[in-house]
Write an enzyme that holds these catalytic residues in place. Structure first.
Site, PDB file in Angstrom:
ATOM      1  N   HIS A 109       3.533  -8.106  -2.559  1.00  0.00           N
ATOM      2  CA  HIS A 109       2.995  -6.940  -1.848  1.00  0.00           C
ATOM      3  C   HIS A 109       4.160  -6.082  -1.339  1.00  0.00           C
ATOM      4  CE1 HIS A 109       0.916  -4.477   1.092  1.00  0.00           C
ATOM      5  NE2 HIS A 109      -0.215  -4.817   0.495  1.00  0.00           N
ATOM      6  N   GLU A 169      -0.548  -0.359  -6.276  1.00  0.00           N
ATOM      7  CA  GLU A 169      -0.701   0.133  -4.908  1.00  0.00           C
ATOM      8  C   GLU A 169       0.474   1.045  -4.540  1.00  0.00           C
ATOM      9  OE1 GLU A 169      -3.173  -2.732  -2.313  1.00  0.00           O
ATOM     10  OE2 GLU A 169      -1.125  -3.474  -2.365  1.00  0.00           O
TER      11      GLU A 169
HETATM   12  P1  PGA Z   1      -5.282  -0.425   2.771  1.00  0.00           P
HETATM   13  O1  PGA Z   1      -4.173  -1.505   2.295  1.00  0.00           O
HETATM   14  O2  PGA Z   1      -6.563  -0.758   2.089  1.00  0.00           O
HETATM   15  O3  PGA Z   1      -5.338  -0.609   4.270  1.00  0.00           O
HETATM   16  O4  PGA Z   1      -4.748   0.915   2.386  1.00  0.00           O
HETATM   17  C1  PGA Z   1      -4.176  -1.985   0.986  1.00  0.00           C
HETATM   18  C2  PGA Z   1      -3.136  -3.057   0.831  1.00  0.00           C
HETATM   19  O5  PGA Z   1      -2.107  -3.051   1.530  1.00  0.00           O
HETATM   20  O6  PGA Z   1      -3.320  -3.977   0.003  1.00  0.00           O
END
Ligand code: PGA
Length: 245
Positions: A109, A169
């Site tokens: 992540h 992401e």
């Molecule tokens: P969010 O975060 O849905 O709060 O934007 C997504 C993530 O960090 O996986």
């Protein structure tokens, strides 16, 4: 190729205590049970695959929700890059997570890359540990450069045709209320599948909520979503799941 069942992962990050998790599970289960009985058109098979990622100490609460009908699987937020059995204080091995009953592991992540210095090499090791232990890694990338850096290892790793799941992401989209456009998400998902194979599962993550989730899940190359902010409240998350179902 789009996978048959969409995958929705709730990443709770460094949130929630045991009592909060118990209350969340009860409310979420009640809401989904109500939705299922609300209309004969609503079938359990319509539900996406749902996985909840609490902090490590609470995985058992997800795996053993005493008496509740489990609508969800357990996911861990991280795994050790080291092989099980070494002198690595504080680490949790893939073998231990598998043994606990966890199905998915979030790996790489951007918050771990940013705050804990996790590198693509670390991510490769963690993905390897997951696949060795028959766990499904949810490999987070912020851009195509990270995909490029991981690709040689990932291509070697797909022994036994194990499922590779990439969560795209973009950093600017995480927790900001400013998601990537569906057009770009679709473009990147296609590029990822071009590099890693058409059977790669691609999730989108970053400011997904009940109001926009289907903009992503209806795209031809997006196989699910990774959600944090909108998963912290059980009613918000149940609404998101029902939109997809
Ligand atoms: P969010 O975060 O849905 O709060 O934007 C997504 C993530 O960090 O996986």
């Amino acid at each position: 190729m789009k996978t048959e069942k969409l995958l929705i992962i709730a990443n709770w990050k460094l949130n929630k205590t045991r009592s909060e998790i118990e209350a969340w599970l009860t409310e979420f289960t009640d809401l989904l049970a109500y939705w299922l009985t609300d209309s004969p058109a609503h079938q359990p098979t319509d539900l996406p695959e749902i996985a909840l990622a609490p902090a490590f100490p609470y995985l058992r609460a997800i795996l053993n929700p005493s008496g509740l009908e489990p609508f969800y699987k357990a996911a861990a937020q991280d795994v050790s890059q080291f092989l099980h059995g070494g002198a690595y204080t504080g680490e949790v091995s893939a073998k231990q997570l598998k043994d606990t009953g966890v199905k998915y592991i979030i790996v790489g992540h951007s918050e771990r890359r940013q705050h804990l210095g996790e590198t693509n090499a670390d991510v490769n090791e963690k993905v390897t540990r997951c696949l060795e232990n028959d766990l499904i890694p949810i490999i987070c990338v912020s851009n195509l450069d990270e995909v490029e850096a991981l690709t040689p290892n990932l291509q070697h790793l797909t022994f036994n045709n194990q499922q590779l799941t990439i969560a795209f992401e973009p950093i600017e989209a995480i927790g900001t209320g400013q998601p990537e456009t569906p057009e770009n998400a679709q473009k990147i998902a296609l590029a990822i599948k071009d590099r890693l194979g058409d059977n790669t599962q691609v999730l989108y993550g970053g400011s997904v909520d009940a109001s926009n989730v289907t903009d992503y899940t209806e795209l031809p190359e997006i196989d699910g979503v990774l959600v944090s902010g909108a998963s912290l409240d059980a009613a918000d998350f149940a609404e998101l799941v029902e939109k997809v179902a």
